[in-house]
Design an enzyme around this catalytic site. Structure first.
Site, mmCIF file in Angstrom:
data_model
loop_
_atom_site.group_PDB
_atom_site.id
_atom_site.type_symbol
_atom_site.label_atom_id
_atom_site.label_comp_id
_atom_site.label_asym_id
_atom_site.label_seq_id
_atom_site.Cartn_x
_atom_site.Cartn_y
_atom_site.Cartn_z
ATOM 1 N N LEU A 60 1.791 -1.689 -24.458
ATOM 2 C CA LEU A 60 0.574 -2.239 -25.040
ATOM 3 C C LEU A 60 -0.358 -2.601 -23.886
ATOM 4 C CD1 LEU A 60 1.920 -4.717 -27.787
ATOM 5 C CD2 LEU A 60 0.920 -2.452 -28.156
ATOM 6 N N ASP A 61 -1.662 -2.501 -24.109
ATOM 7 C CA ASP A 61 -2.623 -2.923 -23.091
ATOM 8 C C ASP A 61 -2.374 -4.376 -22.706
ATOM 9 O OD1 ASP A 61 -3.827 -0.454 -23.303
ATOM 10 O OD2 ASP A 61 -5.541 -1.163 -24.469
ATOM 11 N N ARG A 62 -2.734 -4.731 -21.494
ATOM 12 C CA ARG A 62 -2.552 -6.105 -21.013
ATOM 13 C C ARG A 62 -3.132 -7.128 -21.990
ATOM 14 N NH1 ARG A 62 -6.119 -8.579 -16.117
ATOM 15 N NH2 ARG A 62 -7.677 -8.131 -17.695
ATOM 16 N N THR A 64 -3.795 -6.891 -25.207
ATOM 17 C CA THR A 64 -3.338 -6.791 -26.594
ATOM 18 C C THR A 64 -2.043 -7.581 -26.757
ATOM 19 O OG1 THR A 64 -4.286 -4.565 -26.744
ATOM 20 C CG2 THR A 64 -2.686 -5.175 -28.431
ATOM 21 N N ARG A 161 -9.672 0.640 -29.117
ATOM 22 C CA ARG A 161 -10.835 -0.003 -28.508
ATOM 23 C C ARG A 161 -12.027 0.954 -28.436
ATOM 24 N NH1 ARG A 161 -7.653 -2.923 -23.493
ATOM 25 N NH2 ARG A 161 -9.709 -3.799 -23.018
#
Length: 214
Positions: A60-62, A64, A161
């Protein structure tokens, strides 16, 4: 990324057994270590402190938060990895986005590629982008913001996003893609609410959820 200040929340384990461990990732914490000692603290390292055999399956993105699964055996890693690769995992996110989103449901089908001069940003590119598909459903719509449930059918970097940005409804608090009032929030308002997949031991369908924190 010199301003990395990861949260100190204790590890929240949603499920663990002999093959997998599922955790609720806090926003602001890297999934895997970045380049440099100052980026060593990450969810992978924290999980391995408790489950030393943990292996990466997805990221997961940092910024999120939400459900993330790790394998505890090489077999589980292969089994889960194939499910992600073949798009058999059902992923559900909740986001707060800018403006009133209409209609109530829709699909974004826009190919994505890295924006090289501005990496790690991604962008829509119909010539060289990789196929990316997101289904969306409005949960609540207001004049200033809407709450939506997002179901990515592909797993491109920053997919949700950039797709929301392309629709004119950027995710609130996005440090990379939002600007002005839309950016002025304490965190990225994007949360991985649910994962549905097959358990590596026997293939039975399982579902893991983490409550939306915003």
């Amino acid at each position: 990324m010199t301003d990395y200040d990861p949260p100190t929340d204790p590890l929240e384990v949603l499920h663990d057994d002999h093959e997998i461990v599922v955790v609720n990732k806090p926003a602001g914490l890297l999934s895997v270590p970045g380049k440099g000692e100052h980026l060593a603290d990450c969810l992978m390292a924290r999980v391995r402190d408790v489950f030393p055999t943990a292996l990466l399956v997805h990221r997961l993105d940092r910024d999120t938060s939400g459900v993330m699964i790790f394998a505890l055996t090489p077999h589980a890693q292969r089994h889960l990895g194939l499910q992600f690769e073949k798009r058999q995992v059902r992923k559900t996110y909740v986001a707060r986005v800018w403006g009133r989103m209409e209609p109530e449901t829709g699909v974004v089908d826009l190919p994505l590629i890295v924006d090289w001069p501005n990496r790690p940003l991604q962008k829509v590119c119909h010539e060289t982008g990789r196929a990316a598909l997101t289904e969306w459903r409005v949960l609540r719509a207001g004049d200033e913001e809407s709450r939506v449930r997002l179901s990515p059918k592909t797993g491109r970097s920053h997919q949700l996003r950039v797709h929301m940005l392309a629709l004119g409804h950027v995710i609130l608090g996005d440090p990379l893609y939002a600007s002005g009032a839309a950016r002025d929030f304490p965190r990225l308002m994007l949360h991985s609410e649910e994962l549905r997949l097959r358990h590596p031991d026997g293939g039975a369908g399982v579902k893991f959820r983490a409550a939306v924190p915003f």
